[in-house]
Every structure is written in structure tokens, then in C-alpha cells.
Motif scaffolding. Structure first.
Motif, PDB file in Angstrom:
ATOM      1  N   PHE A   1       0.744  -1.074  -0.254  1.00 25.83           N
ATOM      2  CA  PHE A   1       0.025  -0.107   0.004  1.00 25.83           C
ATOM      3  C   PHE A   1       0.785   1.261  -0.019  1.00 25.83           C
ATOM      4  CE2 PHE A   1      -2.644   3.183   1.802  1.00 25.83           C
ATOM      5  CZ  PHE A   1      -3.879   2.924   1.087  1.00 25.83           C
ATOM      6  N   MET A   2       1.710   1.322   1.024  1.00 26.01           N
ATOM      7  CA  MET A   2       2.697   2.410   1.170  1.00 26.01           C
ATOM      8  C   MET A   2       4.276   1.775   0.748  1.00 26.01           C
ATOM      9  SD  MET A   2       0.664   4.656   3.940  1.00 26.01           S
ATOM     10  CE  MET A   2       2.168   5.958   3.710  1.00 26.01           C
ATOM     11  N   PRO A   3       4.917   1.755  -0.355  1.00 28.26           N
ATOM     12  CA  PRO A   3       6.182   1.386  -0.149  1.00 28.26           C
ATOM     13  C   PRO A   3       7.060   2.251   0.357  1.00 28.26           C
ATOM     14  CG  PRO A   3       4.973   1.302  -2.456  1.00 28.26           C
ATOM     15  CD  PRO A   3       4.194   2.051  -1.635  1.00 28.26           C
ATOM     16  N   VAL A   4       7.923   1.984   1.304  1.00 25.57           N
ATOM     17  CA  VAL A   4       8.810   2.717   2.146  1.00 25.57           C
ATOM     18  C   VAL A   4      10.022   3.480   1.187  1.00 25.57           C
ATOM     19  CG1 VAL A   4       8.394   1.458   4.352  1.00 25.57           C
ATOM     20  CG2 VAL A   4      10.137   0.637   2.643  1.00 25.57           C
ATOM     21  N   GLU A   5      10.266   2.960   0.268  1.00 24.87           N
ATOM     22  CA  GLU A   5      11.311   3.679  -0.665  1.00 24.87           C
ATOM     23  C   GLU A   5      10.887   4.974  -1.125  1.00 24.87           C
ATOM     24  OE1 GLU A   5      10.141   0.086  -2.956  1.00 24.87           O
ATOM     25  OE2 GLU A   5      10.222   0.737  -1.113  1.00 24.87           O
ATOM     26  N   TYR A   6       9.400   5.053  -1.643  1.00 23.51           N
ATOM     27  CA  TYR A   6       8.915   6.156  -2.126  1.00 23.51           C
ATOM     28  C   TYR A   6       8.087   6.793  -1.114  1.00 23.51           C
ATOM     29  CZ  TYR A   6      10.104   3.354  -6.117  1.00 23.51           C
ATOM     30  OH  TYR A   6      10.607   2.693  -7.100  1.00 23.51           O
TER      31      TYR A   6
ATOM     32  N   ASN B   1       6.118   9.265   1.196  1.00 21.53           N
ATOM     33  CA  ASN B   1       6.399  10.911   1.441  1.00 21.53           C
ATOM     34  C   ASN B   1       4.878  11.125   2.250  1.00 21.53           C
ATOM     35  OD1 ASN B   1       4.608  10.599  -0.865  1.00 21.53           O
ATOM     36  ND2 ASN B   1       5.208  12.354  -1.853  1.00 21.53           N
ATOM     37  N   ALA B   2       4.224  10.260   2.508  1.00 18.20           N
ATOM     38  CA  ALA B   2       2.807  10.392   3.138  1.00 18.20           C
ATOM     39  C   ALA B   2       3.073   9.794   4.658  1.00 18.20           C
ATOM     40  CB  ALA B   2       1.781   9.538   2.321  1.00 18.20           C
ATOM     41  N   TRP B   3       2.185  10.661   5.341  1.00 17.58           N
ATOM     42  CA  TRP B   3       2.090  10.241   6.845  1.00 17.58           C
ATOM     43  C   TRP B   3       0.998   9.088   7.133  1.00 17.58           C
ATOM     44  CZ3 TRP B   3       1.914  16.145   7.889  1.00 17.58           C
ATOM     45  CH2 TRP B   3       2.898  16.669   7.394  1.00 17.58           C
ATOM     46  N   PRO B   4       1.245   8.053   7.584  1.00 17.96           N
ATOM     47  CA  PRO B   4       0.309   7.177   7.930  1.00 17.96           C
ATOM     48  C   PRO B   4      -0.764   7.594   9.096  1.00 17.96           C
ATOM     49  CG  PRO B   4       2.263   6.012   8.047  1.00 17.96           C
ATOM     50  CD  PRO B   4       2.598   7.558   7.915  1.00 17.96           C
ATOM     51  N   ALA B   5      -1.901   7.181   8.925  1.00 17.72           N
ATOM     52  CA  ALA B   5      -2.907   7.629   9.761  1.00 17.72           C
ATOM     53  C   ALA B   5      -3.529   6.339  10.575  1.00 17.72           C
ATOM     54  CB  ALA B   5      -4.185   8.527   9.116  1.00 17.72           C
ATOM     55  N   PRO B   6      -4.534   6.793  11.477  1.00 22.37           N
ATOM     56  CA  PRO B   6      -4.897   5.620  12.307  1.00 22.37           C
ATOM     57  C   PRO B   6      -5.726   4.534  11.418  1.00 22.37           C
ATOM     58  CG  PRO B   6      -4.965   7.521  13.594  1.00 22.37           C
ATOM     59  CD  PRO B   6      -4.525   8.022  12.243  1.00 22.37           C
TER      60      PRO B   6
ATOM     61  N   VAL C   1      -2.314  -7.812  -0.173  1.00 21.04           N
ATOM     62  CA  VAL C   1      -2.102  -6.343   0.306  1.00 21.04           C
ATOM     63  C   VAL C   1      -1.490  -6.115   1.516  1.00 21.04           C
ATOM     64  CG1 VAL C   1      -2.988  -3.766   0.368  1.00 21.04           C
ATOM     65  CG2 VAL C   1      -4.076  -5.623  -1.303  1.00 21.04           C
ATOM     66  N   THR C   2      -0.476  -5.887   1.514  1.00 25.11           N
ATOM     67  CA  THR C   2       0.497  -5.508   2.691  1.00 25.11           C
ATOM     68  C   THR C   2       0.584  -3.825   2.883  1.00 25.11           C
ATOM     69  OG1 THR C   2       2.610  -5.561   1.661  1.00 25.11           O
ATOM     70  CG2 THR C   2       1.751  -7.475   2.688  1.00 25.11           C
ATOM     71  N   LEU C   3       0.848  -3.499   4.190  1.00 25.81           N
ATOM     72  CA  LEU C   3       0.953  -2.183   4.255  1.00 25.81           C
ATOM     73  C   LEU C   3       2.173  -1.318   3.756  1.00 25.81           C
ATOM     74  CD1 LEU C   3      -0.702  -1.423   7.879  1.00 25.81           C
ATOM     75  CD2 LEU C   3      -1.537  -0.934   5.747  1.00 25.81           C
TER      76      LEU C   3
END
Length: 420
Positions: free
Chosen positions: A378-383, A385-390, A417-419
Motif C-alpha cells: 500500500f505504501m512502499p517505504v522507498e517512495y 512521502n505520506a504520513w500514516p493515519a490511524p 495487500v501489505t501496508l
């Protein structure tokens, strides 16, 4: 909230230091006080020099900002913005404006991306001027949606110690579109029935022909010879259907989910269905340029004639979220349907038209055969630029089980799907 927003905006304009500059200022004040209190000349001089350097940088930057207080950079978003692509770039044109030595312009884009129902991602991205007169900023969005963003220009020294807001703040609404799927197997039409969205049924009342006098240019096979012999005049049969209608494909996107809120897994399933639809439209249009489409979702009906219409459709898909199950907008009866949906469409089988050929494209939960599962982050760490929300920790797994079309072909894509 309005007071808090104004206070944060004032602080953003008034506070002159970066994180490194703030630490240096605190250390300088400590050395200055320590040197003065203990009669330590070296500590006092070091603290004074550090504060003097920061003061010179701040004053010079503020003078430049005063000169450019009405500056509004040209913010270019040419070519559209697509999710999950790393080469999406925003270009900020500064014209002939150049900062003083030891300074560079920085542009910050921040805001919120509405990814689904009660699901918002906050993000920010900053880039420095890489060439004269412009700033190229890559943007990465993990999913499609509508982003409300702000753009701010800053003047920072090359040592990374001070920051100064310059010019006017800009606000925009960006439609992050679903991308076409690379490497997706092409859909092949197996017979002539697949080339027609409305197959002629000569026994049906609605397929009766109109009759008119023969006109030069009419085809011989369209002449009603039986009626012509009776009245001793050539009569031509005219079908009530337009010749172009035989090349009109009926496509549905079923964006249905009975849940009240969306989980990351559900959002990714819908994103994949959107991308699958876009890929299908491009592929069919490339192989059959004369084909047209009627695309139906829970909220709208769109006609697709050209590639530019597919681009327009992808703009609408960015705004499309899951909705509670309901009937699709009414359209004319068809004998062939192309349906794109997700594993969350629990009422899919209740809407099968037993008299129509139905080609089904559906995402599913992972099955026992892990070799056919498509792994998606869902949110690849290498790209990142977003902040995870609860809300990102919500769990709503899709119901298991395969679904087969009663008539036509079925294509299923298992998603894992993984986070991160």
C-alpha cells in the motif's frame, strides 16, 4: 481551528530556522551564556560568531523575500498525475529570478489525499532548484484519489540553517488518476459475437425492419425482393439500429462495498479494478479503433469514443469511491457486458443477466495457489512521502470464494495487500 491555522501560518512565516539551524542557535546561545558566566573567552567568541552568521543569513534572506513578496511561481502539472508511478513530476518555473549567493529556492507541496471513505493521507514533498529558473519535483502517490494541496516557495541557505517564506501561497486540487497496468495480458475477442454489444435477434420485435423506396447506392442484400415483386417497385430494408451500434461495448465498473468505511486492502482492490478497466479500454481501442464504449458506474454513465475520452474517464475515476450496493443507472438492454468489480461486491451474482454474455474481471482474496497471487504494497517505504493515519490499520478482508460468469469468460486476479 481557524485560529490554529492562522497561528501555524504565522509561525511558518516568522520562524527563521531549519531543524539544523535551530540546534545551532540553541548551541550558540548556550556557548554565549556559558562563556560570559565562566569568563571562557573561546566559548563566548564561538557562540557570538555562530549567532552573527545566523543573523547575517536571516537578514539577507528577509531582504530578498521583501523584494519578491508578490512572486507567484508558474506551477506546471502537464501530462496528468497518476498513482504508483515514480516519474510523475511537477515543474515550478521561476523565470529570470535568481537568489543571492549561498541561497537556493525550495518548493514545498503538502496537503491531503482522499483515498477512500473516511480515509485520508497527509503528505509533503520538497525539492530544491536543480537548474536555473525551475524546480523539478517528483511526486509519488500510493493510490488514486483527489488531493487538495498547497505550494509554498522558500529561500534557504546552502548550509541548511535558515528558511524564509517567499511570495504567495498557491492552492490546487489534483486528480490522481489510476494508471494502466503494465504487462497485463491482452483481452482477445474469440468470435464475432464478442465484436457486438447488441447482437441481432431477427425473431425479436425490436429487430423489425423499416421499409423505404430503393435509392442509388443501397446494397442488393438489403432489398426486400418479396415486397418489391408484389408492388413492382424496389423496396429497401432499413434496420432501426445504427450501423455504429454493433461496435458499441457495454462496460460496467461495480464500485460496491457494504462496509461503512474503507480499509487499505479494500482501497487497493478498487484501485486495481480501476487500472484494469483503463488497461482494457486502451487495449481494445488500440486493436479496434472504430470501437466505442458505454462505461457505467454507480454514479455516472460515460461515452468513450477516442483516447482523449479515456483520459477524461480516468479523471472521473480518481473521484470514484466505494458505495453501498445499489442498482446501476438504467441503460438500454444489451446482450453482452464487460464487468469490472472487486471481491467486496457481495451482490454480484444477484445481478447476473442470464440472457446476456458476461465477461467478468474481478479481484479476489488470495487462494491456496500462492503462485498466482499478485503482491501489492500500500505504501512502499522507498517512495514514502505520506504520513500514516490511524485508519491505515483497519482490517476488512475480502470474502473468499471464486465467482464464474454464467455465460462468457471470467478473469480473476488474487491480490495480497501489505501496508509497507
Amino acid at each position: 481551528m481557524d485560529f490554529l491555522a492562522k497561528a501555524l501560518n504565522f509561525l511558518d512565516r516568522a520562524y527563521p530556522f531549519t531543524a539544523a539551524g535551530g540546534l545551532l542557535a540553541a548551541a550558540a546561545l548556550y556557548l554565549l551564556g556559558f562563556g560570559f558566566g565562566s569568563n571562557n573567552l573561546i566559548a563566548f567568541v564561538l557562540g557570538a560568531l555562530a549567532l552573527l552568521l545566523l543573523a547575517i543569513l536571516i537578514v539577507d534572506a528577509r531582504l530578498q523575500a521583501f523584494r519578491l513578496h508578490q512572486l507567484e511561481p508558474a506551477w506546471e502539472s502537464a501530462g496528468g498525475i497518476y498513482a504508483r508511478l515514480i516519474d510523475v513530476t511537477q515543474t515550478i518555473h521561476l523565470g529570470e529570478i535568481r537568489p543571492h549567493y549561498f541561497y537556493r529556492f525550495h518548493f514545498l507541496i503538502s496537503g491531503e489525499l482522499r483515498a477512500g471513505r473516511e480515509a485520508t493521507l497527509r503528505f509533503s514533498e520538497e525539492a530544491a532548484g536543480s537548474r536555473e529558473g525551475a524546480i523539478d519535483m517528483p511526486l509519488y502517490f500510493p493510490v488514486s484519489g483527489v488531493a487538495r494541496v498547497r505550494g509554498r516557495l522558500y529561500l534557504k541557505d546552502v548550509f541548511g540553517l535558515t528558511r524564509t517564506r517567499v511570495g504567495l501561497e498557491q492552492e490546487r486540487v489534483l486528480h490522481v488518476r489510476p494508471p494502466a497496468l503494465p504487462g497485463k495480458p491482452a483481452f482477445s475477442f474469440q468470435n464475432t459475437a464478442s465484436l457486438e454489444s447488441v447482437k441481432r435477434a431477427r425473431a425479436s420485435d425490436e429487430e423489425k425492419y423499416y421499409m423505404r423506396e430503393y435509392q442509388p447506392g443501397d446494397r442488393l442484400k438489403d432489398i426486400n425482393w418479396k415486397a418489391s415483386f408484389k408492388i413492382n417497385e424496389l423496396i429497401t430494408r432499413i434496420s432501426p439500429r445504427s450501423p455504429d451500434e454493433s461496435k458499441l461495448l457495454h462496460v460496467e465498473l461495480r464500485n460496491f462495498n457494504p462496509a461503512d468505511r474503507d480499509s487499505p486492502e479494500a482501497i487497493m482492490h478498487l484501485n486495481y479494478a480501476k487500472s484494469w478497466l483503463v488497461s482494457f479500454l486502451y487495449q481494445v481501442k488500440r486493436e479496434h479503433p472504430d470501437f466505442q464504449f458505454r462505461v457505467v458506474s454507480a454514479d455516472w454513465v460515460e461515452s468513450i469514443v477516442s483516447d482523449s475520452d479515456i483520459e477524461r474517464l480516468s479523471h472521473h475515476l480518481a473521484e470514484l469511491d466505494f458505495v453501498k450496493p445499489r442498482a446501476l443507472p438504467a441503460t438500454q438492454p444489451v446482450q453482452e457486458r464487460f464487468v469490472f468489480t472487486t471481491a467486496y461486491d457481495v451482490q454480484l451474482t444477484q445481478n447476473f443477466d442470464r440472457g446476456a454474455t458476461l465477461h467478468l474481471f474481478r479481484t479476489t482474496a488470495p487462494g491456496a495457489d500462492r503462485t498466482k497471487v499478485r503482491a501489492v504494497r500500500f505504501m512502499p517505504v522507498e517512495y514514502a512521502n505520506a504520513w500514516p493515519a490511524p485508519w491505515i490499520f483497519r482490517r476488512a478482508s475480502p470474502p473468499p470464494g471464486a465467482v464464474s460468469s454464467p455465460r462468457g469468460r471470467t478473469f480473476e486476479e488474487p491480490l495480497s495487500v501489505t501496508l509497507f
